[in-house]
Scaffold this motif. Structure first.
Motif, PDB file in Angstrom:
ATOM      1  N   THR A 131      -0.478  -3.471 -10.547  1.00 33.80           N
ATOM      2  CA  THR A 131      -0.361  -3.582  -9.082  1.00 33.80           C
ATOM      3  C   THR A 131      -1.336  -2.649  -8.359  1.00 33.80           C
ATOM      4  OG1 THR A 131       1.384  -1.921  -9.138  1.00 33.80           O
ATOM      5  CG2 THR A 131       2.080  -4.232  -9.132  1.00 33.80           C
ATOM      6  N   TYR A 132      -2.229  -2.083  -9.079  1.00 36.84           N
ATOM      7  CA  TYR A 132      -3.250  -1.171  -8.516  1.00 36.84           C
ATOM      8  C   TYR A 132      -2.620   0.027  -7.792  1.00 36.84           C
ATOM      9  CZ  TYR A 132      -7.043  -4.449  -9.569  1.00 36.84           C
ATOM     10  OH  TYR A 132      -7.951  -5.255 -10.220  1.00 36.84           O
ATOM     11  N   SER A 133      -1.441   0.469  -8.246  1.00 40.03           N
ATOM     12  CA  SER A 133      -0.827   1.611  -7.566  1.00 40.03           C
ATOM     13  C   SER A 133      -1.020   2.918  -8.335  1.00 40.03           C
ATOM     14  CB  SER A 133       0.660   1.345  -7.324  1.00 40.03           C
ATOM     15  OG  SER A 133       1.307   1.150  -8.561  1.00 40.03           O
TER      16      SER A 133
ATOM     17  N   ARG B 295     -15.190   1.423   2.672  1.00 41.92           N
ATOM     18  CA  ARG B 295     -16.274   1.015   1.793  1.00 41.92           C
ATOM     19  C   ARG B 295     -15.824   1.181   0.337  1.00 41.92           C
ATOM     20  NH1 ARG B 295     -18.907  -2.109   4.523  1.00 41.92           N
ATOM     21  NH2 ARG B 295     -20.630  -2.039   3.038  1.00 41.92           N
ATOM     22  N   GLU B 296     -16.354   0.343  -0.539  1.00 41.81           N
ATOM     23  CA  GLU B 296     -16.041   0.477  -1.966  1.00 41.81           C
ATOM     24  C   GLU B 296     -17.244   0.040  -2.798  1.00 41.81           C
ATOM     25  OE1 GLU B 296     -12.685  -1.977  -3.031  1.00 41.81           O
ATOM     26  OE2 GLU B 296     -13.834  -3.813  -2.804  1.00 41.81           O
ATOM     27  N   ALA B 297     -17.046  -0.104  -4.098  1.00 41.15           N
ATOM     28  CA  ALA B 297     -18.119  -0.476  -5.031  1.00 41.15           C
ATOM     29  C   ALA B 297     -19.366   0.394  -4.850  1.00 41.15           C
ATOM     30  CB  ALA B 297     -18.473  -1.963  -4.857  1.00 41.15           C
TER      31      ALA B 297
ATOM     32  N   ARG C 267      -9.912   4.245  -6.521  1.00 39.21           N
ATOM     33  CA  ARG C 267     -10.035   2.870  -7.045  1.00 39.21           C
ATOM     34  C   ARG C 267     -11.501   2.620  -7.437  1.00 39.21           C
ATOM     35  NH1 ARG C 267      -5.648   2.909  -3.600  1.00 39.21           N
ATOM     36  NH2 ARG C 267      -3.754   2.312  -4.703  1.00 39.21           N
ATOM     37  N   ASP C 268     -12.250   1.782  -6.720  1.00 41.51           N
ATOM     38  CA  ASP C 268     -13.638   1.549  -7.146  1.00 41.51           C
ATOM     39  C   ASP C 268     -14.361   2.888  -7.256  1.00 41.51           C
ATOM     40  OD1 ASP C 268     -13.163  -1.116  -7.109  1.00 41.51           O
ATOM     41  OD2 ASP C 268     -14.743  -1.634  -5.693  1.00 41.51           O
ATOM     42  N   MET C 269     -15.154   3.035  -8.302  1.00 44.08           N
ATOM     43  CA  MET C 269     -15.830   4.325  -8.511  1.00 44.08           C
ATOM     44  C   MET C 269     -17.166   4.145  -9.223  1.00 44.08           C
ATOM     45  SD  MET C 269     -15.434   4.342 -11.948  1.00 44.08           S
ATOM     46  CE  MET C 269     -16.002   5.976 -12.323  1.00 44.08           C
TER      47      MET C 269
ATOM     48  N   GLY D  67       0.038 -11.118  -6.192  1.00 45.14           N
ATOM     49  CA  GLY D  67      -0.889 -10.254  -6.933  1.00 45.14           C
ATOM     50  C   GLY D  67      -2.290 -10.840  -6.984  1.00 45.14           C
ATOM     51  N   THR D  68      -3.250  -9.954  -7.230  1.00 48.42           N
ATOM     52  CA  THR D  68      -4.634 -10.407  -7.304  1.00 48.42           C
ATOM     53  C   THR D  68      -4.905 -11.106  -8.638  1.00 48.42           C
ATOM     54  OG1 THR D  68      -6.925  -9.651  -7.162  1.00 48.42           O
ATOM     55  CG2 THR D  68      -5.395  -8.154  -8.202  1.00 48.42           C
ATOM     56  N   ALA D  69      -5.917 -11.968  -8.643  1.00 48.43           N
ATOM     57  CA  ALA D  69      -6.289 -12.634  -9.896  1.00 48.43           C
ATOM     58  C   ALA D  69      -6.751 -11.576 -10.885  1.00 48.43           C
ATOM     59  CB  ALA D  69      -7.415 -13.623  -9.634  1.00 48.43           C
TER      60      ALA D  69
ATOM     61  N   SER E 297     -22.263 -11.782  -3.485  1.00 52.67           N
ATOM     62  CA  SER E 297     -21.994 -10.897  -4.631  1.00 52.67           C
ATOM     63  C   SER E 297     -21.479  -9.555  -4.136  1.00 52.67           C
ATOM     64  CB  SER E 297     -23.266 -10.684  -5.458  1.00 52.67           C
ATOM     65  OG  SER E 297     -24.144  -9.782  -4.814  1.00 52.67           O
ATOM     66  N   GLN E 298     -21.094  -8.721  -5.072  1.00 59.25           N
ATOM     67  CA  GLN E 298     -20.651  -7.360  -4.752  1.00 59.25           C
ATOM     68  C   GLN E 298     -21.389  -6.406  -5.687  1.00 59.25           C
ATOM     69  OE1 GLN E 298     -16.637  -6.303  -5.903  1.00 59.25           O
ATOM     70  NE2 GLN E 298     -16.434  -4.906  -4.170  1.00 59.25           N
ATOM     71  N   GLY E 299     -22.026  -5.407  -5.107  1.00 60.87           N
ATOM     72  CA  GLY E 299     -22.840  -4.489  -5.893  1.00 60.87           C
ATOM     73  C   GLY E 299     -22.027  -3.765  -6.955  1.00 60.87           C
TER      74      GLY E 299
ATOM     75  N   THR F 136     -12.874  -6.554   0.241  1.00 58.67           N
ATOM     76  CA  THR F 136     -12.265  -7.882   0.388  1.00 58.67           C
ATOM     77  C   THR F 136     -11.930  -8.479  -0.986  1.00 58.67           C
ATOM     78  OG1 THR F 136     -14.502  -8.785   0.580  1.00 58.67           O
ATOM     79  CG2 THR F 136     -13.309  -8.469   2.635  1.00 58.67           C
ATOM     80  N   SER F 137     -11.426  -7.607  -1.861  1.00 55.94           N
ATOM     81  CA  SER F 137     -11.033  -8.053  -3.196  1.00 55.94           C
ATOM     82  C   SER F 137     -12.189  -8.767  -3.908  1.00 55.94           C
ATOM     83  CB  SER F 137      -9.780  -8.918  -3.111  1.00 55.94           C
ATOM     84  OG  SER F 137      -9.313  -9.210  -4.401  1.00 55.94           O
ATOM     85  N   TRP F 138     -11.949  -9.952  -4.453  1.00 56.34           N
ATOM     86  CA  TRP F 138     -13.005 -10.643  -5.208  1.00 56.34           C
ATOM     87  C   TRP F 138     -13.974 -11.372  -4.280  1.00 56.34           C
ATOM     88  CZ3 TRP F 138     -12.733  -8.546  -9.710  1.00 56.34           C
ATOM     89  CH2 TRP F 138     -11.526  -8.357 -10.370  1.00 56.34           C
ATOM     90  N   ASN F 139     -13.643 -11.461  -3.007  1.00 58.16           N
ATOM     91  CA  ASN F 139     -14.525 -12.194  -2.093  1.00 58.16           C
ATOM     92  C   ASN F 139     -15.690 -11.330  -1.628  1.00 58.16           C
ATOM     93  OD1 ASN F 139     -12.860 -14.354  -2.317  1.00 58.16           O
ATOM     94  ND2 ASN F 139     -11.734 -13.952  -0.421  1.00 58.16           N
TER      95      ASN F 139
ATOM     96  N   VAL G  88      -8.742  -1.975 -16.215  1.00 60.72           N
ATOM     97  CA  VAL G  88      -9.868  -1.082 -16.545  1.00 60.72           C
ATOM     98  C   VAL G  88     -11.109  -1.706 -15.923  1.00 60.72           C
ATOM     99  CG1 VAL G  88     -11.298  -0.118 -18.403  1.00 60.72           C
ATOM    100  CG2 VAL G  88      -8.825  -0.304 -18.715  1.00 60.72           C
ATOM    101  N   GLU G  89     -11.646  -1.044 -14.910  1.00 55.07           N
ATOM    102  CA  GLU G  89     -12.750  -1.658 -14.162  1.00 55.07           C
ATOM    103  C   GLU G  89     -13.910  -0.697 -13.940  1.00 55.07           C
ATOM    104  OE1 GLU G  89     -10.322  -4.966 -11.498  1.00 55.07           O
ATOM    105  OE2 GLU G  89     -10.827  -3.064 -10.576  1.00 55.07           O
ATOM    106  N   ARG G  90     -15.070  -1.271 -13.673  1.00 55.16           N
ATOM    107  CA  ARG G  90     -16.289  -0.553 -13.255  1.00 55.16           C
ATOM    108  C   ARG G  90     -16.687   0.594 -14.182  1.00 55.16           C
ATOM    109  NH1 ARG G  90     -18.250  -2.343  -8.525  1.00 55.16           N
ATOM    110  NH2 ARG G  90     -16.945  -3.969  -7.639  1.00 55.16           N
ATOM    111  N   PRO G  91     -16.739   0.362 -15.500  1.00 50.09           N
ATOM    112  CA  PRO G  91     -17.144   1.439 -16.408  1.00 50.09           C
ATOM    113  C   PRO G  91     -18.606   1.838 -16.210  1.00 50.09           C
ATOM    114  CG  PRO G  91     -17.106  -0.664 -17.554  1.00 50.09           C
ATOM    115  CD  PRO G  91     -16.537  -0.929 -16.195  1.00 50.09           C
TER     116      PRO G  91
HETATM  117  C1  GAL Z   1     -12.489  -5.437  -5.547  1.00 50.81           C
HETATM  118  C2  GAL Z   1     -13.101  -4.415  -6.493  1.00 50.81           C
HETATM  119  C3  GAL Z   1     -13.111  -5.003  -7.878  1.00 50.81           C
HETATM  120  C4  GAL Z   1     -11.691  -5.396  -8.248  1.00 50.81           C
HETATM  121  C5  GAL Z   1     -11.144  -6.370  -7.231  1.00 50.81           C
HETATM  122  C6  GAL Z   1      -9.696  -6.741  -7.526  1.00 50.81           C
HETATM  123  O1  GAL Z   1     -12.355  -4.933  -4.267  1.00 50.81           O
HETATM  124  O2  GAL Z   1     -14.398  -4.093  -6.093  1.00 50.81           O
HETATM  125  O3  GAL Z   1     -13.645  -4.075  -8.792  1.00 50.81           O
HETATM  126  O4  GAL Z   1     -10.898  -4.259  -8.277  1.00 50.81           O
HETATM  127  O5  GAL Z   1     -11.191  -5.780  -5.940  1.00 50.81           O
HETATM  128  O6  GAL Z   1      -9.135  -7.454  -6.481  1.00 50.81           O
END
Ligand code: GAL
Length: 476
Positions: free
Chosen positions: A255-257, A337-339, A287-289, A187-189, A397-399, A357-360, A231-234
């Protein structure tokens, strides 16, 4: 001995030969296991000690984001190689060992320096509670940022609205102020859902903590806001008709499902927001929005869908509390693409996105369109200046949002997150000026009228200030 072995074997020569091979193989295995468990001193690379990096006064623990740095290089040389210690063990001559060790030490030194650069020590915080006059208003991207009470700002993946009546900015973001852990091995951090924080400011530099605008839920396991969910990206927009502040966010399970969007409302910008529920927009995973409010009051939602393979854009209903099920457009199909972050300049819509690429960190892209519903064209990577390697990673960083500045036409603020997956609460903010640099004539094949389409630049600066004299109301 061979002779005796053959002689004592009663079954036949074939069997004896097999016995011999097996016993030989067994000894090799025993020898190897022993060797691994009890290596001789000379075989433990010195490097291991320095790899612990415990004596270096760099904040935070460098090993924590080694994985993210693995692919980062300086002057063409990778900073981290997964096989570095193995390589050293393979070299037998002392001379080679010493040289390799020196190379590895040099690499690690650069890594440490880079780490110190990316996540500067807390002693260097931008601290609104302490700053003497000369430091007020100076942005240092990547440094820890403290509010007027001296506490680190917890507003990640966030967005800002400006309320003209009170001439105040409100910053909403994820409160990641808890312990980082993994729900499963793969799982992701993550941190528990501690809610969405709200901060207020008049100058965009000194922030006052206004409390948890939307709280996490500790007891009710069925709630979307239950601590073990996501709960992300409010993002918050204001509805002029209903006079309500409407918060949209990414809602998920551990699990982000679940892949849904959630909505909450409040009569006041600082909340408390009342959570109304979640859904899958247009029946699709999301997901990202982000949400974007146009000048004419129309509002749109943009989200990553089809397991992040494409983005979807759709209108919100008039009250902004729901998604209009018709008229959704799919964009950047198969481009992953996301974020997304949307802004408007001289009647053209621009969208900033990241890779997945998740948190990277990864490279940013700017896209443009004359309509929110497209067609959208990709202009390219807007990042300019600074270290080449970091530039291609959106300055590590990630926008998350692009903030228009009241009174300034061609300057926006890029808001990004420098995630720290080993300790998400210490993720940093990368805020940089985003400027529109005049007509873009070349390189983009599009129907958008030249010269309206502008070159967009997010320019690196170790430190920067908003233009002199800019401080909200005077320039409105
Ligand atoms: C990124 C996303 C973050 C978070 C992270 C979790 O891709 O932009 O908001 O969801 O994944 O791994």
């Amino acid at each position: 001995m061979m002779h005796r072995l053959f002689k004592t074997c009663h079954v036949g020569t074939k069997c004896c030969l097999l016995t011999l091979i097996w016993s030989f193989a067994t000894w090799i295995v025993i020898f190897q296991v022993y060797h691994v468990l009890f290596p001789s001193k000379s075989e433990i690379p010195e490097l291991r000690k320095s790899q612990l990096m415990d004596s270096v006064n760099v904040s935070p623990d460098i090993s924590a984001f080694q994985s993210a740095l693995k692919h980062v290089s300086i002057r063409g040389e990778p900073l981290m190689k997964e096989s570095s210690s193995v390589q050293i063990r393979e070299n037998s001559s002392l001379k080679n060992n010493t040289r390799n060790r020196a190379v590895e030490e040099a690499k690690l030194l650069r890594l440490k320096k880079l780490a110190g650069l990316l996540f500067p020590s807390k002693a260097l915080s931008m601290d609104a509670s302490k700053a003497n006059h000369s430091e007020v208003g100076i942005y240092y991207p990547g440094r820890e940022w403290r509010d007027i009470a001296g506490h680190p700002i917890q507003a990640h993946g966030g967005g800002i609205i400006y309320v003209p009546k009170s001439e105040t900015f409100f910053w909403y973001g994820e409160n990641k102020g808890g312990r980082t852990y993994h729900l499963s091995k793969r799982g992701t951090a993550r941190v528990d859902v501690l809610g969405v924080n709200c901060y207020s400011s008049k100058d965009l530099w000194s922030w006052k903590f206004e409390g948890r605008a939307l709280k996490g839920e500790y007891r009710n396991k069925k709630s979307d806001l239950y601590v073990k969910n996501v709960v992300e990206r409010p993002k918050v927009i204001y509805n002029d008709r209903s006079k309500l502040y409407v918060m949209w966010m990414h809602i998920d399970n551990g699990t982000y499902s679940k892949a849904a969007i959630g909505v909450a409302v409040s009569t006041h910008p600082v909340g408390p927001f009342e959570y109304l529920g979640s859904k899958r927009p247009h029946g699709c995973d999301s997901r990202d929005m982000t949400v974007f409010k146009d000048d004419n009051g129309d509002a749109y939602i943009v989200y990553s869908s089809q397991i992040n393979n494409e983005l979807h854009v759709g209108k919100l209903t008039e009250d902004y509390l729901d998604v209009m099920e018709r008229g959704m457009e799919k964009i950047f199909i198969k481009q992953r693409r996301e974020a997304p972050a949307v802004f408007k300049h001289k009647s053209i819509y621009y969208m900033l996105t990241s890779g997945c690429t998740s948190w990277n960190p990864n490279g940013a892209l700017i896209h443009a369109s004359t309509s929110m519903l497209g067609p959208w064209v990709t202009i390219g990577d807007p990042c300019v200046g600074g270290d080449e390697e970091l530039r291609t990673l959106t300055f590590f960083s990630q926008g998350s949002f692009v903030l228009p500045l009241p009174g300034l036409q061609d300057t926006f603020i890029f808001m990004g997150d420098r995630w720290l997956p080993s300790d998400l609460r210490d993720s940093r903010y990368v805020w940089l000026p985003l400027t529109m640099n005049g007509p873009l004539y070349q390189g983009v094949s599009t129907d958008i009228h030249f010269p309206q389409l502008q070159r967009v630049s997010i320019r690196w600066a170790d430190e920067w200030k908003l233009p002199q004299g800019w401080n909200n109301s005077q320039n409105l």
